[in-house]
Design a protein around this motif. Structure first.
Motif, mmCIF file in Angstrom:
data_model
loop_
_atom_site.group_PDB
_atom_site.id
_atom_site.type_symbol
_atom_site.label_atom_id
_atom_site.label_comp_id
_atom_site.label_asym_id
_atom_site.label_seq_id
_atom_site.Cartn_x
_atom_site.Cartn_y
_atom_site.Cartn_z
ATOM 1 N N SER A 148 0.835 -1.201 0.000
ATOM 2 C CA SER A 148 0.000 0.000 0.000
ATOM 3 C C SER A 148 0.868 1.248 0.000
ATOM 4 O O SER A 148 2.005 1.227 0.465
ATOM 5 C CB SER A 148 -0.898 0.022 1.244
ATOM 6 N N LEU A 149 0.289 2.320 -0.515
ATOM 7 C CA LEU A 149 0.935 3.632 -0.515
ATOM 8 C C LEU A 149 -0.117 4.704 -0.356
ATOM 9 O O LEU A 149 -1.272 4.503 -0.767
ATOM 10 C CB LEU A 149 1.673 3.888 -1.836
ATOM 11 N N ARG A 150 0.279 5.821 0.209
ATOM 12 C CA ARG A 150 -0.576 7.006 0.211
ATOM 13 C C ARG A 150 0.159 8.114 -0.517
ATOM 14 O O ARG A 150 1.255 8.513 -0.111
ATOM 15 C CB ARG A 150 -0.924 7.445 1.628
ATOM 16 N N LEU A 151 -0.446 8.618 -1.570
ATOM 17 C CA LEU A 151 0.064 9.796 -2.266
ATOM 18 C C LEU A 151 -0.662 11.030 -1.749
ATOM 19 O O LEU A 151 -1.856 10.973 -1.445
ATOM 20 C CB LEU A 151 -0.144 9.676 -3.771
ATOM 21 N N SER A 152 0.085 12.129 -1.676
ATOM 22 C CA SER A 152 -0.487 13.399 -1.245
ATOM 23 C C SER A 152 -0.270 14.448 -2.324
ATOM 24 O O SER A 152 0.728 14.410 -3.047
ATOM 25 C CB SER A 152 0.170 13.875 0.055
ATOM 26 N N TYR A 166 -5.578 13.250 -1.047
ATOM 27 C CA TYR A 166 -4.915 11.982 -0.793
ATOM 28 C C TYR A 166 -5.383 10.926 -1.791
ATOM 29 O O TYR A 166 -6.546 10.890 -2.171
ATOM 30 C CB TYR A 166 -5.221 11.484 0.618
ATOM 31 N N LEU A 167 -4.467 10.056 -2.146
ATOM 32 C CA LEU A 167 -4.819 8.872 -2.910
ATOM 33 C C LEU A 167 -4.250 7.672 -2.163
ATOM 34 O O LEU A 167 -3.034 7.480 -2.118
ATOM 35 C CB LEU A 167 -4.251 8.928 -4.331
ATOM 36 N N ASP A 168 -5.129 6.909 -1.542
ATOM 37 C CA ASP A 168 -4.727 5.705 -0.838
ATOM 38 C C ASP A 168 -4.796 4.534 -1.798
ATOM 39 O O ASP A 168 -5.856 4.249 -2.360
ATOM 40 C CB ASP A 168 -5.628 5.466 0.375
ATOM 41 N N MET A 169 -3.675 3.882 -1.981
ATOM 42 C CA MET A 169 -3.563 2.800 -2.959
ATOM 43 C C MET A 169 -3.269 1.499 -2.226
ATOM 44 O O MET A 169 -2.260 1.405 -1.524
ATOM 45 C CB MET A 169 -2.453 3.115 -3.969
ATOM 46 N N ASN A 170 -4.138 0.518 -2.388
ATOM 47 C CA ASN A 170 -3.987 -0.782 -1.742
ATOM 48 C C ASN A 170 -3.896 -1.878 -2.789
ATOM 49 O O ASN A 170 -4.275 -1.690 -3.953
ATOM 50 C CB ASN A 170 -5.169 -1.037 -0.809
ATOM 51 N N ASN A 171 -3.389 -3.033 -2.344
ATOM 52 C CA ASN A 171 -3.268 -4.180 -3.254
ATOM 53 C C ASN A 171 -2.588 -3.793 -4.571
ATOM 54 O O ASN A 171 -3.079 -4.110 -5.655
ATOM 55 C CB ASN A 171 -4.649 -4.785 -3.525
ATOM 56 N N LEU A 172 -1.494 -3.114 -4.434
ATOM 57 C CA LEU A 172 -0.791 -2.626 -5.621
ATOM 58 C C LEU A 172 -0.270 -3.781 -6.466
ATOM 59 O O LEU A 172 0.142 -4.828 -5.945
ATOM 60 C CB LEU A 172 0.359 -1.709 -5.211
ATOM 61 N N ILE A 173 -0.307 -3.559 -7.758
ATOM 62 C CA ILE A 173 0.181 -4.542 -8.720
ATOM 63 C C ILE A 173 1.230 -3.879 -9.613
ATOM 64 O O ILE A 173 1.273 -2.642 -9.706
ATOM 65 C CB ILE A 173 -0.980 -5.097 -9.568
ATOM 66 N N PRO A 174 2.096 -4.661 -10.246
ATOM 67 C CA PRO A 174 3.143 -4.054 -11.094
ATOM 68 C C PRO A 174 2.583 -3.117 -12.166
ATOM 69 O O PRO A 174 3.252 -2.138 -12.529
ATOM 70 C CB PRO A 174 3.825 -5.265 -11.709
ATOM 71 N N GLU A 175 1.362 -3.386 -12.634
ATOM 72 C CA GLU A 175 0.759 -2.521 -13.663
ATOM 73 C C GLU A 175 0.430 -1.123 -13.128
ATOM 74 O O GLU A 175 0.099 -0.232 -13.909
ATOM 75 C CB GLU A 175 -0.509 -3.173 -14.220
#
Length: 124
Positions: free
Chosen positions: A17-21, A80-89
């Motif tokens: 997971s990542l959070r972008l601001s 904010y953009l909360d990104m979960n279950n990230l995949i290589p794409e």
């Protein structure tokens, strides 16, 4: 000159997971709809998600729906953009955008502003 400043991008493993601001000037944050776009190597920039200036409606691309969540901070002009279950794409440079409106396809209307981008890399 209006500045949108993105942060939070880094290298992360698949499934992480990542959070972008995105920090925006107050008047822009208050009055403009905002969105995230991304551009992967050798690909065109694509719409990711957008939110109305009131924060009462969000829209996501099919590729991120259910995994990413867009929100506006309370008390400060930050998106904010909360990104979960990230995949290589999901690997791409992610750009913040502020616009008076967006089309149904997520295209920003005239008079929009862009940030410089933040790199997200998802390793498999």
């Amino acid at each position: 000159q209006v500045q949108l400043v993105e942060s939070g991008g880094r290298l992360v493993q698949a499934g992480g997971s990542l959070r972008l601001s995105c920090a925006a000037p107050g008047p822009i944050f208050t009055n403009y709809d905002m969105a995230w776009f991304r551009q992967a190597p050798a690909k065109e920039r694509e719409f990711v998600a957008r939110i109305t200036f009131r924060g009462d409606n969000t829209y996501y691309s099919e590729s991120v729906k259910g995994r990413f969540t867009l929100s506006r901070a309370n008390g400060k002009p930050t998106l904010y953009l909360d990104m979960n279950n990230l995949i290589p794409e999901d690997t791409a440079v992610y750009y913040c955008n502020a616009a008076p409106y967006y089309s149904d396809r997520g295209e920003p209307g005239p008079g929009d502003y862009w940030g410089q981008g933040t790199q997200v890399t998802v390793s498999s």
